[in-house]
Design a protein around this motif. Structure first.
Motif, mmCIF file in Angstrom:
data_model
loop_
_atom_site.group_PDB
_atom_site.id
_atom_site.type_symbol
_atom_site.label_atom_id
_atom_site.label_comp_id
_atom_site.label_asym_id
_atom_site.label_seq_id
_atom_site.Cartn_x
_atom_site.Cartn_y
_atom_site.Cartn_z
ATOM 1 N N ASP A 11 -13.898 -10.596 -17.316
ATOM 2 C CA ASP A 11 -14.824 -11.653 -17.710
ATOM 3 C C ASP A 11 -16.232 -11.098 -17.546
ATOM 4 O OD1 ASP A 11 -15.490 -11.951 -14.973
ATOM 5 O OD2 ASP A 11 -14.460 -13.860 -14.768
ATOM 6 N N GLU A 12 -17.240 -11.954 -17.604
ATOM 7 C CA GLU A 12 -18.622 -11.469 -17.559
ATOM 8 C C GLU A 12 -18.989 -10.831 -16.227
ATOM 9 O OE1 GLU A 12 -18.329 -15.482 -15.998
ATOM 10 O OE2 GLU A 12 -17.788 -14.763 -17.983
ATOM 11 N N GLU A 13 -18.207 -11.060 -15.192
ATOM 12 C CA GLU A 13 -18.549 -10.578 -13.852
ATOM 13 C C GLU A 13 -17.510 -9.639 -13.246
ATOM 14 O OE1 GLU A 13 -19.753 -12.545 -9.536
ATOM 15 O OE2 GLU A 13 -18.879 -13.803 -11.081
ATOM 16 N N LEU A 14 -16.221 -9.921 -13.460
ATOM 17 C CA LEU A 14 -15.160 -9.205 -12.760
ATOM 18 C C LEU A 14 -14.147 -8.572 -13.707
ATOM 19 C CD1 LEU A 14 -14.346 -11.797 -9.937
ATOM 20 C CD2 LEU A 14 -15.991 -9.916 -9.886
ATOM 21 N N MET A 15 -13.415 -7.602 -13.165
ATOM 22 C CA MET A 15 -12.298 -6.975 -13.868
ATOM 23 C C MET A 15 -11.126 -6.917 -12.899
ATOM 24 S SD MET A 15 -12.067 -3.268 -15.735
ATOM 25 C CE MET A 15 -11.792 -2.247 -14.313
ATOM 26 N N GLY A 16 -9.935 -7.248 -13.371
ATOM 27 C CA GLY A 16 -8.735 -7.190 -12.543
ATOM 28 C C GLY A 16 -7.660 -6.397 -13.247
ATOM 29 N N GLY A 17 -6.822 -5.761 -12.463
ATOM 30 C CA GLY A 17 -5.749 -4.990 -13.059
ATOM 31 C C GLY A 17 -4.742 -4.539 -12.020
ATOM 32 N N ILE A 18 -3.810 -3.738 -12.503
ATOM 33 C CA ILE A 18 -2.776 -3.171 -11.639
ATOM 34 C C ILE A 18 -2.682 -1.690 -11.943
ATOM 35 C CG2 ILE A 18 -0.308 -3.149 -11.085
ATOM 36 C CD1 ILE A 18 -0.264 -6.113 -11.896
ATOM 37 N N SER A 19 -2.733 -0.890 -10.893
ATOM 38 C CA SER A 19 -2.525 0.543 -11.063
ATOM 39 C C SER A 19 -1.157 0.900 -10.511
ATOM 40 C CB SER A 19 -3.621 1.349 -10.365
ATOM 41 O OG SER A 19 -3.598 1.121 -8.978
ATOM 42 N N GLN A 20 -0.560 1.904 -11.130
ATOM 43 C CA GLN A 20 0.742 2.371 -10.678
ATOM 44 C C GLN A 20 0.522 3.657 -9.907
ATOM 45 O OE1 GLN A 20 3.626 2.492 -13.788
ATOM 46 N NE2 GLN A 20 5.314 2.789 -12.385
ATOM 47 N N ASN A 21 0.920 3.647 -8.649
ATOM 48 C CA ASN A 21 0.748 4.788 -7.760
ATOM 49 C C ASN A 21 1.973 5.692 -7.853
ATOM 50 O OD1 ASN A 21 -1.563 3.342 -6.914
ATOM 51 N ND2 ASN A 21 -0.312 2.213 -5.450
ATOM 52 N N ASN A 22 2.118 6.557 -6.907
ATOM 53 C CA ASN A 22 3.271 7.440 -6.817
ATOM 54 C C ASN A 22 4.552 6.606 -6.807
ATOM 55 O OD1 ASN A 22 5.342 9.133 -5.984
ATOM 56 N ND2 ASN A 22 4.127 10.165 -4.443
ATOM 57 N N PRO A 23 5.452 6.806 -7.759
ATOM 58 C CA PRO A 23 6.676 5.993 -7.813
ATOM 59 C C PRO A 23 7.589 6.173 -6.593
ATOM 60 C CG PRO A 23 6.696 7.675 -9.529
ATOM 61 C CD PRO A 23 5.366 7.756 -8.850
ATOM 62 N N ASP A 24 7.408 7.251 -5.852
ATOM 63 C CA ASP A 24 8.212 7.477 -4.654
ATOM 64 C C ASP A 24 7.626 6.798 -3.420
ATOM 65 O OD1 ASP A 24 10.031 9.049 -6.086
ATOM 66 O OD2 ASP A 24 8.807 10.848 -5.781
ATOM 67 N N SER A 25 6.455 6.186 -3.570
ATOM 68 C CA SER A 25 5.784 5.491 -2.475
ATOM 69 C C SER A 25 6.528 4.203 -2.136
ATOM 70 C CB SER A 25 4.350 5.162 -2.901
ATOM 71 O OG SER A 25 3.769 4.222 -2.048
ATOM 72 N N ASP A 26 6.357 3.730 -0.901
ATOM 73 C CA ASP A 26 6.935 2.442 -0.495
ATOM 74 C C ASP A 26 6.284 1.277 -1.232
ATOM 75 O OD1 ASP A 26 8.734 3.581 1.253
ATOM 76 O OD2 ASP A 26 7.450 3.309 3.010
ATOM 77 N N SER A 27 5.039 1.456 -1.658
ATOM 78 C CA SER A 27 4.295 0.410 -2.373
ATOM 79 C C SER A 27 3.648 1.035 -3.607
ATOM 80 C CB SER A 27 3.228 -0.193 -1.461
ATOM 81 O OG SER A 27 3.822 -0.769 -0.324
ATOM 82 N N PRO A 28 4.409 1.177 -4.687
ATOM 83 C CA PRO A 28 3.908 1.927 -5.840
ATOM 84 C C PRO A 28 2.949 1.180 -6.775
ATOM 85 C CG PRO A 28 6.165 1.251 -6.225
ATOM 86 C CD PRO A 28 5.813 0.841 -4.818
ATOM 87 N N PHE A 29 2.633 -0.081 -6.498
ATOM 88 C CA PHE A 29 1.740 -0.843 -7.367
ATOM 89 C C PHE A 29 0.560 -1.388 -6.560
ATOM 90 C CE2 PHE A 29 5.992 -1.121 -9.107
ATOM 91 C CZ PHE A 29 5.787 -0.671 -10.394
ATOM 92 N N THR A 30 -0.647 -1.296 -7.116
ATOM 93 C CA THR A 30 -1.839 -1.836 -6.482
ATOM 94 C C THR A 30 -2.511 -2.817 -7.427
ATOM 95 O OG1 THR A 30 -2.208 0.187 -5.216
ATOM 96 C CG2 THR A 30 -4.079 -1.306 -5.446
#
Length: 71
Positions: A16-35
């Protein structure tokens, strides 16, 4: 309101005019691969980010941010 989905999260962001949101995909072998993240695109300041074990959890988090997003 636009939302990210399993089909589109790798192809763009919510913005929007102020913010940006998204999801990044990290190392698939990580315990938490999505941010999920929200940043102020005018300054580059990260307002929040959190790692998740599943894409569904990350999508739920980013889509819970109530903004008049455009994809």
């Amino acid at each position: 309101m636009n939302q990210l989905t399993v089909q589109n999260f790798q192809k763009g962001f919510l913005i929007d005019e102020e913010l940006m949101g998204g999801i990044s995909q990290n190392n698939p072998d990580s315990d938490s691969p999505f941010t999920a993240f929200v940043l102020r695109h005018t300054t580059g300041e990260t307002l929040g980010s959190q790692e998740f074990k599943t894409i569904e959890e990350a999508l739920q988090a980013i889509n819970s941010v109530k903004r008049d997003w455009a994809y």
